[in-house]
Design an enzyme around this catalytic site. Structure first.
Site, PDB file in Angstrom:
ATOM      1  N   GLN A  10       0.828  -1.203   0.000  1.00 37.61           N
ATOM      2  CA  GLN A  10       0.000   0.000   0.000  1.00 37.61           C
ATOM      3  C   GLN A  10       0.869   1.262   0.000  1.00 37.61           C
ATOM      4  O   GLN A  10       1.894   1.320   0.675  1.00 37.61           O
ATOM      5  CB  GLN A  10      -0.908  -0.004   1.226  1.00 37.61           C
ATOM      6  CG  GLN A  10      -2.137   0.838   1.058  1.00 37.61           C
ATOM      7  CD  GLN A  10      -3.308   0.300   1.878  1.00 37.61           C
ATOM      8  OE1 GLN A  10      -3.478  -0.894   2.006  1.00 37.61           O
ATOM      9  NE2 GLN A  10      -4.117   1.201   2.414  1.00 37.61           N
ATOM     10  N   HIS A 204      -0.615  -3.346  10.936  1.00 40.38           N
ATOM     11  CA  HIS A 204       0.535  -4.058  11.519  1.00 40.38           C
ATOM     12  C   HIS A 204       0.802  -3.674  12.974  1.00 40.38           C
ATOM     13  O   HIS A 204       1.926  -3.353  13.348  1.00 40.38           O
ATOM     14  CB  HIS A 204       1.782  -3.859  10.654  1.00 40.38           C
ATOM     15  CG  HIS A 204       1.622  -4.399   9.272  1.00 40.38           C
ATOM     16  ND1 HIS A 204       1.549  -5.757   9.015  1.00 40.38           N
ATOM     17  CD2 HIS A 204       1.470  -3.772   8.077  1.00 40.38           C
ATOM     18  CE1 HIS A 204       1.371  -5.941   7.713  1.00 40.38           C
ATOM     19  NE2 HIS A 204       1.312  -4.758   7.122  1.00 40.38           N
TER      20      HIS A 204
END
Length: 313
Positions: A10, A204
């Site tokens: 991304q 994350h």
């Protein structure tokens, strides 16, 4: 073979990505059509003619970047008459790019990869209400120093090093207040720059656990084949080839740090001297050169790039 193919994550997306290739290659065109069908969505129209804000939505960005990467792979294989397994010794991808890497070597079907990434994007967005989380790039300090910064910034909230991208380039993730504190602490410790990133969720980090749980169920119902080449996993920064191991690591990847600096170091230790970034942009090429200047790094996203690559084989 001393070559690895790597796949972007991304941040590499842009309106128009893959359009030129789809016009030049029937193999690429078929990739975009198959992804559109798998998602019951005209994702390709959004990618080529849509609005940047809509493409930036995580549930669109993730399958769109994968589709662009797989269009490159399928075109390369069609034009060269060779499979990725004939052209490299390993593959790897940054975050969602790991799914592209797995699809490129047959671990997932293209349709399943698209559906998994659509769900992954939706699950990540659902995991944390908009405005509660944030991510920031910390430029300058070493990874170890950033670990000290996030520990100091946490103050009972979540704040972790989410992406270890290269020396002096680490992304932190967690609760917005803690991430903002990390930026100020980093500046006080001499960081060149600390800046919030335009993302819709704190990827994350432990706040993504609900998304990890959703991916565990989805992956349990998805056919995973043994990949034709070892995949250097984000979580391990080491090769994996066992389908059960792949499944478990993809679940863990949702909340764990992307160990990209170490992954590139692992490639070097495996004897890889050439990295080819397949898909949108050149982010991973730039990181590779920062991490190990001895590595050759090139990107491949348009037909001319693919033709040059084949000529040099």
């Amino acid at each position: 073979m001393t070559r690895a193919f790597v796949f972007p994550g991304q941040g590499s997306q842009f309106i128009g990505m893959g359009k030129e290739l789809a016009q030049a290659s029937e193999a690429a065109k078929l990739v975009f059509e198959e992804v559109d069908d798998a998602l019951s969505q005209s994702l390709s129209k959004l990618m080529w003619d849509g609005e940047e804000d809509e493409l930036r939505l995580t549930e669109n960005t993730q399958p769109a970047l994968m589709a662009t990467s797989m269009a490159v792979v399928r075109t390369l294989e069609s034009e060269s008459g060779k499979k990725i397994a004939d052209l490299a010794s390993h593959v790897a991808g940054h975050s969602l790019g790991e799914y592209s890497a797995l699809a490129s070597v047959g671990a997932f079907s293209l349709a399943d990869t698209a559906r998994l990434l659509k769900l992954r994007g939706q699950a990540m967005q659902r995991a944390v209400p908009v405005g509660e989380g944030a991510m920031a790039a910390i430029l300058g300090p070493s990874f170890d120093t950033v670990l000290e910064i996030v520990e100091e910034a946490s103050q009972g909230e979540v704040c972790v090093a989410a992406n270890d991208n290269a020396d002096g380039q680490v992304v932190v993730s967690g609760h917005k207040g803690a991430v903002e504190r990390a930026i100020e602490i980093a500046k006080a410790k001499g960081a060149k720059r600390g800046m919030l990133l335009p993302v819709s969720a704190p990827f994350h980090c432990p706040l993504m656990q609900p998304a990890a749980d959703e991916m565990r169920y989805a992956l349990a119902d998805t056919q995973i084949n043994e990949p034709a080449l070892p995949v250097i996993a984000n979580v391990l920064a080491a090769p994996v080839g066992n389908p059960d191991g792949i499944k478990n690591l993809l679940v863990e990847q949702v909340t764990a740090s992307v160990r990209w600096r170490e992954s590139v170091g692992s490639m070097s230790s495996l004897g890889i001297t050439e990295i080819v970034e397949a898909g949108a942009g050149k982010v991973l090429c730039g990181l590779a050169r920062r991490i190990d200047k001895s590595l050759s790094a090139t990107n491949m996203q348009e037909m001319a790039d693919i033709e040059r690559f084949i000529e040099d084989l």
